[in-house]
Write an enzyme that holds these catalytic residues in place. Structure first.
Site, PDB file in Angstrom:
ATOM      1  N   ARG A  22       0.839  -1.183   0.000  1.00  0.00           N
ATOM      2  CA  ARG A  22       0.000   0.000   0.000  1.00  0.00           C
ATOM      3  C   ARG A  22       0.880   1.240   0.000  1.00  0.00           C
ATOM      4  NH1 ARG A  22      -5.310  -0.604   3.716  1.00  0.00           N
ATOM      5  NH2 ARG A  22      -5.463  -2.567   2.597  1.00  0.00           N
ATOM      6  N   SER A 113      -8.086  -0.409   0.053  1.00  0.00           N
ATOM      7  CA  SER A 113      -9.182  -0.603   0.999  1.00  0.00           C
ATOM      8  C   SER A 113      -9.852   0.706   1.418  1.00  0.00           C
ATOM      9  CB  SER A 113      -8.652  -1.378   2.207  1.00  0.00           C
ATOM     10  OG  SER A 113      -9.712  -1.755   3.020  1.00  0.00           O
ATOM     11  N   HIS A 114      -9.807   1.014   2.712  1.00  0.00           N
ATOM     12  CA  HIS A 114     -10.520   2.178   3.241  1.00  0.00           C
ATOM     13  C   HIS A 114      -9.710   3.461   3.118  1.00  0.00           C
ATOM     14  CE1 HIS A 114      -7.931   0.271   6.084  1.00  0.00           C
ATOM     15  NE2 HIS A 114      -7.816   1.415   6.709  1.00  0.00           N
ATOM     16  N   LYS A 126      -2.949  -6.232  -3.768  1.00  0.00           N
ATOM     17  CA  LYS A 126      -3.059  -7.388  -2.886  1.00  0.00           C
ATOM     18  C   LYS A 126      -2.943  -8.655  -3.734  1.00  0.00           C
ATOM     19  CE  LYS A 126      -7.116  -6.178  -0.923  1.00  0.00           C
ATOM     20  NZ  LYS A 126      -8.157  -6.199   0.139  1.00  0.00           N
ATOM     21  N   ASP A 278     -16.581  -0.640   2.880  1.00  0.00           N
ATOM     22  CA  ASP A 278     -15.412   0.197   2.603  1.00  0.00           C
ATOM     23  C   ASP A 278     -15.027   0.181   1.121  1.00  0.00           C
ATOM     24  OD1 ASP A 278     -14.448  -2.404   2.524  1.00  0.00           O
ATOM     25  OD2 ASP A 278     -12.466  -1.842   3.256  1.00  0.00           O
ATOM     26  N   ASP A 280     -13.033  -1.489  -0.838  1.00  0.00           N
ATOM     27  CA  ASP A 280     -12.987  -2.751  -1.591  1.00  0.00           C
ATOM     28  C   ASP A 280     -14.038  -3.761  -1.145  1.00  0.00           C
ATOM     29  OD1 ASP A 280     -11.614  -3.019   0.841  1.00  0.00           O
ATOM     30  OD2 ASP A 280     -10.411  -4.681   0.095  1.00  0.00           O
ATOM     31  N   ASP A 282     -14.809  -5.232   1.756  1.00  0.00           N
ATOM     32  CA  ASP A 282     -14.634  -6.326   2.720  1.00  0.00           C
ATOM     33  C   ASP A 282     -14.985  -5.938   4.153  1.00  0.00           C
ATOM     34  OD1 ASP A 282     -12.394  -4.756   3.040  1.00  0.00           O
ATOM     35  OD2 ASP A 282     -10.935  -6.364   2.717  1.00  0.00           O
ATOM     36  N   ARG A 283     -15.153  -4.642   4.414  1.00  0.00           N
ATOM     37  CA  ARG A 283     -15.517  -4.233   5.780  1.00  0.00           C
ATOM     38  C   ARG A 283     -17.013  -3.963   5.880  1.00  0.00           C
ATOM     39  NH1 ARG A 283     -10.946  -0.517   8.551  1.00  0.00           N
ATOM     40  NH2 ARG A 283      -9.158  -1.745   7.878  1.00  0.00           N
ATOM     41  N   GLU A 364     -12.481  -9.351  12.885  1.00  0.00           N
ATOM     42  CA  GLU A 364     -11.547  -8.405  13.477  1.00  0.00           C
ATOM     43  C   GLU A 364     -12.334  -7.205  13.980  1.00  0.00           C
ATOM     44  OE1 GLU A 364      -7.469  -8.236  11.570  1.00  0.00           O
ATOM     45  OE2 GLU A 364      -8.760  -8.190   9.809  1.00  0.00           O
ATOM     46  N   GLU A 365     -11.735  -6.541  14.984  1.00  0.00           N
ATOM     47  CA  GLU A 365     -12.382  -5.347  15.540  1.00  0.00           C
ATOM     48  C   GLU A 365     -12.503  -4.235  14.510  1.00  0.00           C
ATOM     49  OE1 GLU A 365     -10.313  -2.513  15.694  1.00  0.00           O
ATOM     50  OE2 GLU A 365      -8.759  -3.800  14.842  1.00  0.00           O
ATOM     51  N   SER A 366     -11.689  -4.306  13.436  1.00  0.00           N
ATOM     52  CA  SER A 366     -11.613  -3.243  12.444  1.00  0.00           C
ATOM     53  C   SER A 366     -12.720  -3.379  11.391  1.00  0.00           C
ATOM     54  CB  SER A 366     -10.242  -3.280  11.773  1.00  0.00           C
ATOM     55  OG  SER A 366      -9.982  -4.576  11.263  1.00  0.00           O
ATOM     56  N   LYS A 377     -12.571 -11.213   4.384  1.00  0.00           N
ATOM     57  CA  LYS A 377     -13.704 -10.656   5.093  1.00  0.00           C
ATOM     58  C   LYS A 377     -14.688 -10.127   4.064  1.00  0.00           C
ATOM     59  CE  LYS A 377     -11.225  -6.353   6.255  1.00  0.00           C
ATOM     60  NZ  LYS A 377      -9.776  -6.592   6.228  1.00  0.00           N
ATOM     61  N   ARG A 497      -2.133   2.257  17.244  1.00  0.00           N
ATOM     62  CA  ARG A 497      -3.486   1.833  17.601  1.00  0.00           C
ATOM     63  C   ARG A 497      -3.446   1.324  19.042  1.00  0.00           C
ATOM     64  NH1 ARG A 497      -5.590   2.335  12.686  1.00  0.00           N
ATOM     65  NH2 ARG A 497      -4.821   1.171  10.877  1.00  0.00           N
TER      66      ARG A 497
HETATM   67  C1  VG1 Z   1      -5.963  -2.614   9.437  1.00  0.00           C
HETATM   68  C2  VG1 Z   1      -6.816  -3.319  10.475  1.00  0.00           C
HETATM   69  C3  VG1 Z   1      -6.745  -4.818  10.272  1.00  0.00           C
HETATM   70  C4  VG1 Z   1      -7.174  -5.153   8.833  1.00  0.00           C
HETATM   71  C5  VG1 Z   1      -6.352  -4.356   7.846  1.00  0.00           C
HETATM   72  C6  VG1 Z   1      -6.819  -4.559   6.413  1.00  0.00           C
HETATM   73  O1  VG1 Z   1      -4.611  -3.009   9.579  1.00  0.00           O
HETATM   74  O2  VG1 Z   1      -6.405  -2.974  11.775  1.00  0.00           O
HETATM   75  O3  VG1 Z   1      -7.556  -5.454  11.224  1.00  0.00           O
HETATM   76  O4  VG1 Z   1      -7.026  -6.528   8.589  1.00  0.00           O
HETATM   77  O5  VG1 Z   1      -6.422  -2.967   8.138  1.00  0.00           O
HETATM   78  O6  VG1 Z   1      -8.116  -4.105   6.264  1.00  0.00           O
HETATM   79  P1  VG1 Z   1      -3.510  -2.134  10.345  1.00  0.00           P
HETATM   80  O7  VG1 Z   1      -2.208  -2.876  10.198  1.00  0.00           O
HETATM   81  O8  VG1 Z   1      -3.522  -0.779   9.722  1.00  0.00           O
HETATM   82  O9  VG1 Z   1      -3.975  -2.055  11.774  1.00  0.00           O
HETATM   83  V1  VG1 Z   1      -8.647  -3.517   4.754  1.00  0.00           V
HETATM   84  O10 VG1 Z   1     -10.249  -3.499   4.759  1.00  0.00           O
HETATM   85  O11 VG1 Z   1      -7.420  -3.741   3.784  1.00  0.00           O
HETATM   86  O12 VG1 Z   1      -8.733  -4.538   3.879  1.00  0.00           O
HETATM   87 CO    CO Z   2     -11.042  -3.300   2.895  1.00  0.00          CO
END
Ligand code: VG1
Ligand code: CO
Length: 544
Positions: A22, A113-114, A126, A278, A280, A282-283, A364-366, A377, A497
């Site tokens: 990324r 992602s987000h 990815k 989000d 892509d 997955d969230r 995951e909590e995220s 996810k 975090r």
């Molecule tokens: C964050 C989240 C993690 C998640 C990752 C990818 O990673 O904390 O739980 O798997 O994003 O999510 P980090 O290393 O920034 O804490 V996303 O929706 O790429 O796909």
């Molecule tokens: Co994502």
């Protein structure tokens, strides 16, 4: 066919993080940067010649340009078939679904992602493997090492292909098949959930809902599922057209970045159900009237109520949660006598457990929740799961949540992010904390005593691989936890975090505000790690 070998020089920074490589768009657009990473990836995928590759992305700026380059390289590396989402679109879970269904060797999903998009935003690459899930650390490390030695790559000198025209084109050794990005995924969802029951719920005049695609990839999926298949009126899908810059917003479904949606659930005439996904797809974020479902609770509630959903009845084997995710799902697993696993952050660690049939759900909590239906996810899956639960249980989101807390107790939970802090400050904070870990057990903070303080390591129970330094955990005698880790998905500076958790089973204390309930633990987290001192921030930049 004109295949050329282009001389290149290695970039030193192509190590994938929590979820792929990324970087800012500007960074990715450096000469040969994308090509190098793709060449390193292709040369690490055994059996690529003649194999099937799934390709697509979240539609963000540079998506189509990168896809054209990857197609030309795939031809030069003798890929047999490319399954490419029309207009370059594939959500992450849909890509995972296609890899599995078509027995593809791998997939490349272009997404950050987000993270925000646009020329000044972020981009990401990815790599997924044959089970449909993110490449394991062993592969991403091999790709990284290969990228550091890379001196050349191959590419076909061919015109751009038309990404919008479905159908097959043969280019040298490669069949490029442009497919409907939505159809297979929709069929999979229809096989798991009771679409008739959900359609009946949605058409009930007493039930109001919205899904916010946040100008990102889930728009076309949500329109097909909610409007075409489940009969919802068109206004149910908000921001449903993918835009290269996500309308200038963060496509991040949380209380901060989806504020407008949250507001629509507030008050006596707030929506009964609202959800968002989000960049892509997955969230997910789940909301009810005046009610937010914490993602850790969502995983626990999905696990506890799985028998209400046709695709999961009588077949739940276990649940896994990433280490910072609250223990709510573990509590359900213990009560139901199913497996429970605690893994490092990132979806790649769930793959082996899912493949081995050890777990059915993971999260995951995220804002990430999923199951064994794919190996990523899955945002819309979680939304449909909740709708299916509401349709069967005939109750509100808040009722489902409160009943769960009454039965299992509540894990008050919050994540505090300190974004964009200088890398050296973040490293110093973590180093100093590591240095203190041995002395911390036994320390008292008011009535609380530390029982364990460590740097989380994980041994994969299936293949025995070991991952170190996955976050610092501090556990207390009363079940509270504080976890500190640095983000592996950011593109500038560092993000700290801090994850805070406190268990409560007193029926009188189940409905407090999370930040209020956690106020003492928040203070202790700062006292232990010197957060304010090291970051210079008086308070976190994002609280979820
Ligand atoms: C964050 C989240 C993690 C998640 C990752 C990818 O990673 O904390 O739980 O798997 O994003 O999510 P980090 O290393 O920034 O804490 V996303 O929706 O790429 O796909
Ligand atoms: Co994502």
């Amino acid at each position: 066919m004109d295949i050329v070998t282009v001389a290149s020089r290695p970039y030193s920074d192509q190590r994938p993080g929590t979820s792929g490589l990324r970087k800012t768009v500007a960074h990715i657009r450096q000469p040969h940067y994308l090509e190098n990473f793709i060449a390193a990836t292709f040369s690490c995928l055994d059996g690529l010649a003649g194999a099937t590759l799934v390709l697509g992305g979240d539609g963000r700026f540079y998506n189509d340009t990168a896809i054209q380059t990857i197609v030309k390289m795939a031809v030069a590396y003798d890929v047999g078939r490319i399954l490419l989402g029309r207009s370059g679109i594939l959500s992450t879970p849909a890509a995972s679904c296609l890899i599995r269904k078509n027995h593809a060797l791998a997939g490349i999903i272009l997404s950050a992602s987000h993270n925000p998009g646009g020329p000044d935003g972020d981009f990401g690459i990815k790599v997924n493997v044959a089970n449909g899930g993110p490449a394991p650390e062993s592969l991403t490390e091999t790709i990284y090492r290969t990228s550091q030695r890379l001196t050349e790559y191959r590419i076909a000198r061919i015109p751009d292909i038309n990404l919008d025209r479905p159908g097959e084109t043969v280019i040298g050794p490669t069949v490029v098949n442009i497919i409907d990005p939505v159809a297979d995924y929709t069929d999979l969802m229809a096989s798991l959930f009771d679409f008739d029951a959900i359609a009946a719920l949605i058409s009930n005049p007493g039930f109001s809902m919205r899904f916010d695609a946040m100008h990102a990839v889930t728009g076309p999926y949500a329109r097909e599922i909610f409007i075409n298949r489940l009969g919802a009126p068109s206004e149910v899908v908000l921001n449903g057209t993918p835009q290269p810059d996500f309308g200038g917003h963060h496509p991040d479904p949380n209380l901060v970045h989806a504020r407008a949606l949250v507001a629509m659930t507030q008050g006596d005439d707030g929506l009964d159900f609202a959800a968002a996904s989000d960049g892509d797809g997955d969230r997910n974020m789940i909301l009810g009237k005046n009610c937010f479902v914490n993602p850790s609770d969502s995983l626990a509630i999905i696990t506890a109520n799985a028998d209400a959903v046709i695709g999961y009845r009588d077949r739940v084997r276990g649940v896994a949660r990433s280490m910072p995710t609250s223990l709510a799902a573990q509590r359900v697993a213990e009560k139901q006598g199913i497996h429970h696993y605690e893994t490092p952050t990132g979806w790649k660690y769930f793959g082996n457990l899912l493949d081995a049939g050890e777990i059915t759900f993971c999260g995951e909590e995220s804002f990430g929740t999923g199951s064994d239906h794919v190996r990523e996810k899955d945002g819309l899956w979680a939304v449909l799961f909740w709708l299916n639960l509401l349709a069967v249980k005939k109750c509100s989101v808040a009722e489902l949540l409160y009943r769960h807390w009454q039965e299992y107790g509540r894990h008050y939970y919050s994540r505090h992010d300190y974004e964009g802090i200088p890398r050296t400050n973040a490293d110093t904070l973590i180093e100093q904390l590591r240095g203190k870990l041995a002395q911390l057990p036994g320390s008292r903070f008011g009535s609380r005593q530390i029982t364990l303080a460590d740097d989380f390591s994980y041994t994969d129970p299936i293949d025995g691989s070991v991952s170190h330094h996955q976050g610092i955990r501090i556990l207390f005698s009363d079940g509270c936890r504080i976890v500190y880790r640095l983000s592996g998905t950011g593109t500038s500076g560092a993000t700290l975090r801090v994850y805070l958790e406190q268990f409560e089973d007193n029926p009188q204390k189940l409905q407090l505000d999370s930040q209020q309930a956690l106020v003492e633990l928040i203070r202790i987290a700062d006292e232990i790690a010197g957060i304010r001192k090291h970051t210079g921030y008086p308070r976190p930049s994002v609280v979820t």
